[in-house]
Structure formats: structure tokens, C-alpha cells
Design a protein around this motif. Structure first.
Motif, PDB file in Angstrom:
ATOM      1  N   LEU A 163       0.838  -1.203   0.000  1.00  0.00           N
ATOM      2  CA  LEU A 163       0.000   0.000   0.000  1.00  0.00           C
ATOM      3  C   LEU A 163       0.866   1.244   0.000  1.00  0.00           C
ATOM      4  O   LEU A 163       0.582   2.206  -0.732  1.00  0.00           O
ATOM      5  N   LYS A 164       1.922   1.238   0.784  1.00  0.00           N
ATOM      6  CA  LYS A 164       2.833   2.383   0.832  1.00  0.00           C
ATOM      7  C   LYS A 164       3.410   2.660  -0.559  1.00  0.00           C
ATOM      8  O   LYS A 164       3.437   3.802  -1.015  1.00  0.00           O
ATOM      9  N   SER A 165       3.834   1.615  -1.224  1.00  0.00           N
ATOM     10  CA  SER A 165       4.387   1.749  -2.568  1.00  0.00           C
ATOM     11  C   SER A 165       3.341   2.279  -3.542  1.00  0.00           C
ATOM     12  O   SER A 165       3.614   3.195  -4.334  1.00  0.00           O
ATOM     13  N   HIS A 166       2.145   1.729  -3.496  1.00  0.00           N
ATOM     14  CA  HIS A 166       1.088   2.148  -4.418  1.00  0.00           C
ATOM     15  C   HIS A 166       0.673   3.603  -4.183  1.00  0.00           C
ATOM     16  O   HIS A 166       0.419   4.340  -5.143  1.00  0.00           O
ATOM     17  N   LEU A 167       0.596   4.020  -2.938  1.00  0.00           N
ATOM     18  CA  LEU A 167       0.232   5.409  -2.662  1.00  0.00           C
ATOM     19  C   LEU A 167       1.299   6.361  -3.182  1.00  0.00           C
ATOM     20  O   LEU A 167       0.974   7.408  -3.761  1.00  0.00           O
ATOM     21  N   ALA A 168       2.559   6.008  -2.995  1.00  0.00           N
ATOM     22  CA  ALA A 168       3.647   6.848  -3.506  1.00  0.00           C
ATOM     23  C   ALA A 168       3.600   6.914  -5.034  1.00  0.00           C
ATOM     24  O   ALA A 168       3.780   7.989  -5.622  1.00  0.00           O
ATOM     25  N   ILE A 169       3.347   5.787  -5.669  1.00  0.00           N
ATOM     26  CA  ILE A 169       3.243   5.761  -7.129  1.00  0.00           C
ATOM     27  C   ILE A 169       2.092   6.645  -7.595  1.00  0.00           C
ATOM     28  O   ILE A 169       2.229   7.399  -8.566  1.00  0.00           O
ATOM     29  N   CYS A 170       0.962   6.560  -6.899  1.00  0.00           N
ATOM     30  CA  CYS A 170      -0.197   7.384  -7.264  1.00  0.00           C
ATOM     31  C   CYS A 170       0.156   8.870  -7.228  1.00  0.00           C
ATOM     32  O   CYS A 170      -0.219   9.627  -8.131  1.00  0.00           O
ATOM     33  N   LEU A 171       0.880   9.292  -6.212  1.00  0.00           N
ATOM     34  CA  LEU A 171       1.292  10.688  -6.124  1.00  0.00           C
ATOM     35  C   LEU A 171       2.262  11.043  -7.254  1.00  0.00           C
ATOM     36  O   LEU A 171       2.196  12.137  -7.815  1.00  0.00           O
ATOM     37  N   ASN A 172       3.144  10.106  -7.590  1.00  0.00           N
ATOM     38  CA  ASN A 172       4.130  10.359  -8.649  1.00  0.00           C
ATOM     39  C   ASN A 172       3.502  10.480 -10.027  1.00  0.00           C
ATOM     40  O   ASN A 172       4.060  11.162 -10.894  1.00  0.00           O
ATOM     41  N   VAL A 173       2.378   9.824 -10.253  1.00  0.00           N
ATOM     42  CA  VAL A 173       1.752   9.888 -11.577  1.00  0.00           C
ATOM     43  C   VAL A 173       0.663  10.957 -11.658  1.00  0.00           C
ATOM     44  O   VAL A 173      -0.010  11.072 -12.674  1.00  0.00           O
TER      45      VAL A 173
ATOM     46  N   LEU B  99      -6.435  10.828  -2.933  1.00  0.00           N
ATOM     47  CA  LEU B  99      -6.041   9.664  -2.138  1.00  0.00           C
ATOM     48  C   LEU B  99      -6.730   9.670  -0.777  1.00  0.00           C
ATOM     49  O   LEU B  99      -7.041   8.615  -0.223  1.00  0.00           O
ATOM     50  N   GLN B 100      -6.998  10.857  -0.260  1.00  0.00           N
ATOM     51  CA  GLN B 100      -7.750  10.942   0.999  1.00  0.00           C
ATOM     52  C   GLN B 100      -9.170  10.410   0.793  1.00  0.00           C
ATOM     53  O   GLN B 100      -9.709   9.716   1.658  1.00  0.00           O
ATOM     54  N   GLN B 101      -9.759  10.707  -0.351  1.00  0.00           N
ATOM     55  CA  GLN B 101     -11.079  10.167  -0.673  1.00  0.00           C
ATOM     56  C   GLN B 101     -11.042   8.645  -0.779  1.00  0.00           C
ATOM     57  O   GLN B 101     -11.982   7.953  -0.379  1.00  0.00           O
ATOM     58  N   PHE B 102      -9.951   8.125  -1.313  1.00  0.00           N
ATOM     59  CA  PHE B 102      -9.768   6.679  -1.405  1.00  0.00           C
ATOM     60  C   PHE B 102      -9.787   6.046  -0.010  1.00  0.00           C
ATOM     61  O   PHE B 102     -10.413   5.000   0.200  1.00  0.00           O
ATOM     62  N   ILE B 103      -9.159   6.693   0.948  1.00  0.00           N
ATOM     63  CA  ILE B 103      -9.150   6.179   2.321  1.00  0.00           C
ATOM     64  C   ILE B 103     -10.560   6.212   2.910  1.00  0.00           C
ATOM     65  O   ILE B 103     -10.964   5.296   3.631  1.00  0.00           O
TER      66      ILE B 103
ATOM     67  N   ALA C  50      -4.509   2.558   6.680  1.00  0.00           N
ATOM     68  CA  ALA C  50      -4.244   3.226   5.406  1.00  0.00           C
ATOM     69  C   ALA C  50      -3.882   4.694   5.630  1.00  0.00           C
ATOM     70  O   ALA C  50      -2.971   5.211   4.979  1.00  0.00           O
ATOM     71  N   GLN C  51      -4.562   5.354   6.542  1.00  0.00           N
ATOM     72  CA  GLN C  51      -4.270   6.760   6.830  1.00  0.00           C
ATOM     73  C   GLN C  51      -2.870   6.903   7.413  1.00  0.00           C
ATOM     74  O   GLN C  51      -2.122   7.813   7.046  1.00  0.00           O
ATOM     75  N   LYS C  52      -2.509   6.007   8.297  1.00  0.00           N
ATOM     76  CA  LYS C  52      -1.170   6.030   8.899  1.00  0.00           C
ATOM     77  C   LYS C  52      -0.107   5.883   7.802  1.00  0.00           C
ATOM     78  O   LYS C  52       0.882   6.616   7.781  1.00  0.00           O
ATOM     79  N   ILE C  53      -0.313   4.946   6.914  1.00  0.00           N
ATOM     80  CA  ILE C  53       0.642   4.722   5.832  1.00  0.00           C
ATOM     81  C   ILE C  53       0.693   5.935   4.908  1.00  0.00           C
ATOM     82  O   ILE C  53       1.774   6.367   4.487  1.00  0.00           O
ATOM     83  N   PHE C  54      -0.456   6.506   4.588  1.00  0.00           N
ATOM     84  CA  PHE C  54      -0.505   7.679   3.725  1.00  0.00           C
ATOM     85  C   PHE C  54       0.234   8.848   4.367  1.00  0.00           C
ATOM     86  O   PHE C  54       0.986   9.565   3.701  1.00  0.00           O
TER      87      PHE C  54
END
Length: 53
Positions: free
Chosen positions: A5-15, A22-26, A41-45
Motif C-alpha cells: 500500500l505504501k508503494s502504491h500510494l507513492a506511485i499514485c502521487l508520482n503519476v 487519495l484521501q477520498q480513497f481512504i 491506510a491513513q497512517k501509511i498515507f
């Protein structure tokens, strides 16, 4: 699952997804999966955001 999840959230921000999107996703995680999972998820974000600055 947390490292993935950490990796995917970072990728989402990069693209180009915004922090707000992403907050809406949480929020969706909370309503469909559960409160406990949304808290994780919020902690990881928060960690992802902190690492970007």
C-alpha cells in the motif's frame, strides 16, 4: 500488505493523483472495508507524505 500500500500510494502521487484524491480513497476504504483498515491506510498515507517533504 502495508509495504505494498505504501508503494502504491507513492506511485499514485508520482503519476499525478492529488493528496485529496487519495484521501477520498481512504474514506472509501473506511465505508467498504472497515474502520480499522482505514486507520492503517491513513497512517501509511501520512508516512508517504512525510517522506516526500
Amino acid at each position: 500488505m502495508e509495504p505494498i500500500l505504501k508503494s502504491h500510494l507513492a506511485i499514485c502521487l508520482n503519476v499525478g493523483l492529488s493528496e485529496e484524491q487519495l484521501q477520498q480513497f481512504i474514506i472509501i476504504i473506511k465505508s467498504t472495508v472497515g474502520k480499522k483498515e482505514a486507520i492503517v491506510a491513513q497512517k501509511i498515507f501520512d508516512e508517504v507524505l512525510a517522506n516526500r517533504k
